[in-house]
Design a protein around this motif. Structure first.
Motif, mmCIF file in Angstrom:
data_model
loop_
_atom_site.group_PDB
_atom_site.id
_atom_site.type_symbol
_atom_site.label_atom_id
_atom_site.label_comp_id
_atom_site.label_asym_id
_atom_site.label_seq_id
_atom_site.Cartn_x
_atom_site.Cartn_y
_atom_site.Cartn_z
ATOM 1 N N ALA A 147 25.984 6.698 -11.401
ATOM 2 C CA ALA A 147 26.646 6.685 -12.706
ATOM 3 C C ALA A 147 26.428 8.015 -13.434
ATOM 4 N N ASP A 148 27.357 8.340 -14.315
ATOM 5 C CA ASP A 148 27.242 9.559 -15.118
ATOM 6 C C ASP A 148 26.595 9.304 -16.469
ATOM 7 N N ALA A 149 26.719 8.090 -16.963
ATOM 8 C CA ALA A 149 26.181 7.785 -18.285
ATOM 9 C C ALA A 149 25.843 6.307 -18.395
ATOM 10 N N VAL A 150 24.816 6.017 -19.153
ATOM 11 C CA VAL A 150 24.355 4.642 -19.389
ATOM 12 C C VAL A 150 24.659 4.279 -20.836
ATOM 13 N N ILE A 151 25.278 3.110 -21.020
ATOM 14 C CA ILE A 151 25.636 2.643 -22.358
ATOM 15 C C ILE A 151 25.100 1.226 -22.555
ATOM 16 N N PRO A 152 24.251 1.014 -23.553
ATOM 17 C CA PRO A 152 23.769 -0.351 -23.810
ATOM 18 C C PRO A 152 24.827 -1.179 -24.527
ATOM 19 N N VAL A 153 24.877 -2.464 -24.221
ATOM 20 C CA VAL A 153 25.771 -3.362 -24.949
ATOM 21 C C VAL A 153 25.276 -3.445 -26.393
ATOM 22 N N PRO A 154 26.122 -3.146 -27.366
ATOM 23 C CA PRO A 154 25.650 -3.075 -28.756
ATOM 24 C C PRO A 154 25.563 -4.434 -29.437
ATOM 25 N N LEU A 155 24.756 -4.486 -30.474
ATOM 26 C CA LEU A 155 24.724 -5.626 -31.378
ATOM 27 C C LEU A 155 25.576 -5.300 -32.600
ATOM 28 N N ARG A 199 18.544 1.097 -5.372
ATOM 29 C CA ARG A 199 18.902 0.621 -4.037
ATOM 30 C C ARG A 199 20.367 0.195 -3.944
ATOM 31 N N SER A 200 21.114 0.404 -5.019
ATOM 32 C CA SER A 200 22.503 -0.043 -5.069
ATOM 33 C C SER A 200 23.462 1.138 -5.033
ATOM 34 N N SER A 201 24.735 0.811 -4.951
ATOM 35 C CA SER A 201 25.769 1.846 -4.956
ATOM 36 C C SER A 201 26.140 2.293 -6.364
ATOM 37 N N LEU A 202 25.498 1.727 -7.381
ATOM 38 C CA LEU A 202 25.830 2.042 -8.766
ATOM 39 C C LEU A 202 24.944 3.134 -9.348
ATOM 40 N N ALA A 203 24.003 3.641 -8.546
ATOM 41 C CA ALA A 203 23.045 4.626 -9.047
ATOM 42 C C ALA A 203 23.671 5.977 -9.326
ATOM 43 N N CYS A 256 13.383 6.175 -16.202
ATOM 44 C CA CYS A 256 13.003 6.026 -14.789
ATOM 45 C C CYS A 256 13.958 6.739 -13.841
ATOM 46 N N THR A 257 15.219 6.824 -14.211
ATOM 47 C CA THR A 257 16.237 7.324 -13.290
ATOM 48 C C THR A 257 16.747 8.722 -13.610
ATOM 49 N N GLY A 258 16.550 9.172 -14.841
ATOM 50 C CA GLY A 258 17.081 10.463 -15.242
ATOM 51 C C GLY A 258 18.543 10.429 -15.641
ATOM 52 N N LEU A 259 19.154 9.242 -15.696
ATOM 53 C CA LEU A 259 20.547 9.124 -16.104
ATOM 54 C C LEU A 259 20.690 9.393 -17.596
ATOM 55 N N GLU A 260 21.862 9.860 -17.983
ATOM 56 C CA GLU A 260 22.127 10.171 -19.390
ATOM 57 C C GLU A 260 22.352 8.888 -20.186
ATOM 58 N N LEU A 261 21.694 8.781 -21.316
ATOM 59 C CA LEU A 261 21.872 7.644 -22.218
ATOM 60 C C LEU A 261 22.790 8.047 -23.359
ATOM 61 N N ILE A 262 23.854 7.285 -23.556
ATOM 62 C CA ILE A 262 24.737 7.470 -24.713
ATOM 63 C C ILE A 262 24.659 6.191 -25.531
ATOM 64 N N SER A 263 23.788 6.180 -26.500
ATOM 65 C CA SER A 263 23.441 4.939 -27.190
ATOM 66 C C SER A 263 24.454 4.509 -28.235
ATOM 67 N N ASP A 264 25.283 5.429 -28.701
ATOM 68 C CA ASP A 264 26.203 5.103 -29.788
ATOM 69 C C ASP A 264 27.662 5.104 -29.359
ATOM 70 N N ALA A 265 27.912 5.064 -28.047
ATOM 71 C CA ALA A 265 29.295 5.148 -27.564
ATOM 72 C C ALA A 265 30.105 3.908 -27.892
ATOM 73 N N LEU A 266 29.468 2.746 -27.797
ATOM 74 C CA LEU A 266 30.142 1.481 -28.079
ATOM 75 C C LEU A 266 29.631 0.895 -29.386
ATOM 76 N N VAL A 267 30.511 0.286 -30.132
ATOM 77 C CA VAL A 267 30.112 -0.439 -31.343
ATOM 78 C C VAL A 267 30.718 -1.829 -31.292
ATOM 79 N N LEU A 305 16.052 -1.624 -23.089
ATOM 80 C CA LEU A 305 16.120 -1.664 -21.626
ATOM 81 C C LEU A 305 16.790 -0.401 -21.088
ATOM 82 N N ALA A 306 17.837 0.047 -21.762
ATOM 83 C CA ALA A 306 18.551 1.247 -21.325
ATOM 84 C C ALA A 306 17.663 2.482 -21.427
ATOM 85 N N GLN A 307 16.849 2.558 -22.454
ATOM 86 C CA GLN A 307 15.948 3.698 -22.620
ATOM 87 C C GLN A 307 14.946 3.776 -21.472
ATOM 88 N N VAL A 308 14.394 2.637 -21.094
ATOM 89 C CA VAL A 308 13.457 2.603 -19.972
ATOM 90 C C VAL A 308 14.176 2.962 -18.676
#
Length: 224
Positions: A105-113, A99-103, A136-147, A129-132
């Motif tokens: 996005a081209d890629a989703v990146i989780p904040v890393p530990l 419902r927001s203007s942020l939908a 739900c949205t079909g957005l691309e997940l890039i899980s290792d982009a940030l360290v 959370l990013a995987q779920v």
């Protein structure tokens, strides 16, 4: 409760009791109707989404205020290894994002530990959370982009200035070319002061990204 339900409750207890109050459930779900109702009372309304602006970010959106049931669920996910709750929280994050203007996005990146924290905990709640969210949205997940290049310790109890200082330079991008020209959506569990998201955004800006925004399960009601 039927025999099949009773056996299921013994084999898979996490699917047959409310993860918050422990009430027995007849159907496989995570929260009982009462806890669901109390959680809905903490929904962050659209009119309040724009009230937490961070200049370094293209926008922020959160599903709940960080109080009551949602706060308890985040604590269970983060500190009690109740990883199933990532599904419930992530679905609500996806709904508010849609419902927001942020939908767009081209890629989703989780904040890393940091590696040591990840080893101690065994999982990264932001990644769950990013995987779920992506499911739900079909957005691309890039899980290792940030360290997270160095440990920063807990941010609980620190002021915004202290958090910004502790997190400065704590994040690095593993493959800058992979993110160039993309609209990035960061995922985290809680937005408190925004210091973590700002530190991540500062690392990402050097890659040539178009924008960096943030979606979280919860948002603090005022700056720490």
């Amino acid at each position: 409760m039927s025999l099949v339900q009773s056996l299921s409750a013994l084999l898979f207890p996490q699917l047959n009791v409310c993860h918050l109050c422990g009430r027995a459930l007849e159907h496989a779900r995570l929260l009982c109707p009462d806890c669901e109702r109390r959680a809905r009372g903490c929904h962050l309304p659209p009119s309040q989404q724009a009230g937490y602006d961070l200049q370094q970010l293209g926008g922020t959106v959160s599903a709940f205020y960080y109080r009551g049931v949602p706060k308890q669920l985040v604590h269970l996910l983060k500190y009690q290894a109740d990883t199933a709750l990532a599904q419930w929280l992530g679905e609500h994050m996806a709904a508010v994002l849609a419902r927001s203007s942020l939908a767009n996005a081209d890629a989703v990146i989780p904040v890393p530990l940091h590696a040591q924290r990840l080893q101690d905990r065994g999982y990264n709640q932001s990644l769950l959370l990013a995987q779920v969210l992506c499911s739900c949205t079909g957005l691309e997940l890039i899980s290792d982009a940030l360290v997270r290049s160095r440990p920063t310790g807990t941010q609980v109890g620190r002021t915004r200035a202290e958090r910004l200082q502790a997190l400065r330079g704590a994040f690095a991008v593993s493959d800058p070319h992979r993110l160039s020209g993309k609209r990035i959506l960061l995922v985290d569990d809680v937005l408190t002061t925004g210091a973590t998201a700002i530190a991540c955004a500062e690392a990402l800006w050097w890659t040539g990204t178009i924008s960096v925004s943030l979606v979280t399960a919860c948002r603090a009601e005022k700056d720490a």
